[in-house]
Design a protein around this motif. Structure first.
Motif, short mmCIF file in Angstrom:
data_model
loop_
_atom_site.label_atom_id
_atom_site.label_comp_id
_atom_site.label_asym_id
_atom_site.label_seq_id
_atom_site.Cartn_x
_atom_site.Cartn_y
_atom_site.Cartn_z
N ARG A 133 4.18 -29.31 13.50
CA ARG A 133 3.21 -28.33 13.03
C ARG A 133 3.91 -27.16 12.35
O ARG A 133 4.95 -26.68 12.83
N VAL A 134 3.33 -26.73 11.24
CA VAL A 134 3.85 -25.58 10.49
C VAL A 134 2.72 -24.58 10.34
O VAL A 134 1.65 -24.91 9.83
N GLU A 135 2.96 -23.35 10.79
CA GLU A 135 1.96 -22.29 10.67
C GLU A 135 2.32 -21.38 9.49
O GLU A 135 3.44 -20.88 9.40
N VAL A 136 1.36 -21.21 8.59
CA VAL A 136 1.56 -20.39 7.40
C VAL A 136 0.62 -19.19 7.47
O VAL A 136 -0.58 -19.34 7.73
N THR A 137 1.17 -18.01 7.25
CA THR A 137 0.37 -16.78 7.20
C THR A 137 0.61 -16.11 5.86
O THR A 137 1.75 -15.75 5.53
N LEU A 138 -0.45 -15.96 5.08
CA LEU A 138 -0.36 -15.31 3.77
C LEU A 138 -1.04 -13.96 3.85
O LEU A 138 -2.24 -13.88 4.11
N LEU A 139 -0.27 -12.90 3.63
CA LEU A 139 -0.79 -11.54 3.73
C LEU A 139 -0.55 -10.79 2.44
O LEU A 139 0.56 -10.77 1.90
N ARG A 140 -1.59 -10.15 1.94
CA ARG A 140 -1.44 -9.31 0.76
C ARG A 140 -0.88 -7.95 1.17
O ARG A 140 -1.29 -7.38 2.18
N GLU A 141 0.04 -7.46 0.37
CA GLU A 141 0.57 -6.11 0.55
C GLU A 141 0.46 -5.39 -0.79
O GLU A 141 0.75 -5.98 -1.84
N PRO A 142 0.05 -4.12 -0.80
CA PRO A 142 -0.15 -3.42 -2.08
C PRO A 142 1.14 -3.18 -2.84
O PRO A 142 2.23 -3.19 -2.26
N MET A 143 1.00 -2.99 -4.14
CA MET A 143 2.16 -2.64 -4.95
C MET A 143 2.72 -1.29 -4.50
O MET A 143 1.99 -0.47 -3.93
N PRO A 144 4.02 -1.05 -4.70
CA PRO A 144 4.60 0.23 -4.28
C PRO A 144 3.94 1.40 -5.00
O PRO A 144 3.71 1.36 -6.21
N ALA A 145 3.62 2.44 -4.25
CA ALA A 145 3.10 3.66 -4.87
C ALA A 145 4.22 4.37 -5.62
O ALA A 145 5.40 4.23 -5.29
N LYS A 146 3.85 5.15 -6.64
CA LYS A 146 4.87 5.82 -7.45
C LYS A 146 5.74 6.74 -6.62
O LYS A 146 6.95 6.86 -6.87
N ASP A 147 5.15 7.42 -5.63
CA ASP A 147 5.91 8.38 -4.84
C ASP A 147 6.44 7.78 -3.54
O ASP A 147 6.95 8.50 -2.68
N GLU A 148 6.34 6.44 -3.40
CA GLU A 148 6.80 5.77 -2.18
C GLU A 148 8.24 5.30 -2.38
O GLU A 148 8.54 4.53 -3.29
N ALA A 149 9.16 5.78 -1.55
CA ALA A 149 10.57 5.42 -1.68
C ALA A 149 10.78 3.93 -1.44
O ALA A 149 10.09 3.31 -0.62
N ASP A 150 11.75 3.36 -2.16
CA ASP A 150 12.04 1.94 -2.00
C ASP A 150 12.37 1.59 -0.55
O ASP A 150 11.99 0.52 -0.05
N GLU A 151 13.08 2.50 0.14
CA GLU A 151 13.47 2.22 1.52
C GLU A 151 12.26 2.03 2.43
O GLU A 151 12.26 1.19 3.33
N ILE A 152 11.21 2.79 2.18
CA ILE A 152 9.99 2.67 2.99
C ILE A 152 9.28 1.36 2.70
O ILE A 152 8.82 0.67 3.62
N VAL A 153 9.22 0.97 1.41
CA VAL A 153 8.59 -0.29 1.03
C VAL A 153 9.36 -1.45 1.64
O VAL A 153 8.78 -2.39 2.21
N VAL A 154 10.69 -1.41 1.54
CA VAL A 154 11.53 -2.47 2.10
C VAL A 154 11.32 -2.60 3.60
O VAL A 154 11.17 -3.71 4.13
N SER A 155 11.29 -1.48 4.31
CA SER A 155 11.09 -1.51 5.76
C SER A 155 9.75 -2.12 6.13
O SER A 155 9.63 -2.92 7.07
N ARG A 156 8.70 -1.74 5.38
CA ARG A 156 7.36 -2.26 5.65
C ARG A 156 7.29 -3.77 5.42
O ARG A 156 6.75 -4.51 6.25
N LEU A 157 7.85 -4.24 4.31
CA LEU A 157 7.77 -5.65 3.98
C LEU A 157 8.64 -6.50 4.91
O LEU A 157 8.27 -7.61 5.30
N GLN A 158 9.79 -5.97 5.28
CA GLN A 158 10.66 -6.69 6.22
C GLN A 158 9.96 -6.86 7.56
O GLN A 158 10.02 -7.94 8.18
N ALA A 159 9.27 -5.83 8.01
CA ALA A 159 8.53 -5.91 9.27
C ALA A 159 7.42 -6.96 9.19
O ALA A 159 7.22 -7.74 10.12
#
Length: 219
Positions: free
Chosen positions: A183-209
């Motif tokens: 059995r293989v479980e697949v979870t597809l989740l949408r995440e918004p595009m990075p906001a202009k004032d959102e630092a890359d480090e914050i986006v990376v941390s969120r997506l990694q989590a």
């Protein structure tokens, strides 16, 4: 006398023509293997009618990525594959699965690959990226995918994949192959595009989590 500087050859490795004699039967065998797996997903099919997205999954789950792309997405997928010899074999397999490949990584042909992926996404194709590839460290999110999302003003789709039983290779990413008929479980989740004032480090941390939440488990 000082040595002349080395010129790095960034030409992507390719599968020699004489190996295609057995690439085809191996690819067919792998397709049969994938067809035995029992996939379960949180959606019947992802609605991607609004536009292309940056698809994210960990490198160790690449074995089923083409199957997931064909089954759950309507738009074509262009995958970023390394220029290494291992990447050449993966490109050959993806070709039989209907996935287009762009060769490059953060260390080789990175800028060229980024621009090719940008053009592909503007033409309406999803871009598939393993943010911990091509050489790791495993499960460590690099920022290239964020740069691509900013350039194309595109959202992300987190592709969480869990194998209930699998073999793992002795590679940097502990590359996993699920047992046939498992059995293989697949979870597809949408995440918004990075906001202009959102630092890359914050986006990376969120997506990694998000990737860890949906990918780490029984396997």
């Amino acid at each position: 006398m000082s040595e002349a500087p080395r010129i790095l050859d960034d030409t992507p490795a390719v599968v020699p023509w004489y190996h295609w004699v057995w690439v085809l039967p191996v690819a067919l065998f792998l397709r049969l293997w994938l067809a035995t797996l029992r996939f379960r997903c949180n959606v019947e099919r992802l609605d991607d009618s609004e536009g292309a997205a940056v698809l994210l999954l960990w490198h160790d789950k690449l074995f089923v990525s083409s199957w997931v792309a064909n089954r759950y997405f309507t738009r074509p997928v262009t995958a970023l594959i390394s220029t290494s010899k291992d990447g050449a074999w993966l490109v050959a397999f993806f070709k039989f699965m209907g996935i287009t490949a762009v060769r490059g990584s953060s260390s080789r042909r990175g800028a060229a690959a980024l621009m090719t992926l940008t053009r592909s996404m503007r033409a309406g194709n999803h871009a598939g990226i393993t943010p911990d590839g091509p050489k790791g460290p495993a499960l460590e999110f690099k920022s290239g995918a964020v740069s691509l999302a900013r350039l194309t003003r595109s959202p992300f789709v987190v592709m969480g994949i869990r194998y209930h039983t699998c073999w793992r290779m002795r590679s940097w990413d502990s590359f996993a192959m699920p047992f046939p008929f498992s059995r293989v479980e697949v979870t597809l989740l949408r995440e918004p595009m990075p906001a202009k004032d959102e630092a890359d480090e914050i986006v990376v941390s969120r997506l990694q989590a998000r990737l860890n939440e949906t990918s780490l488990g029984p396997s």
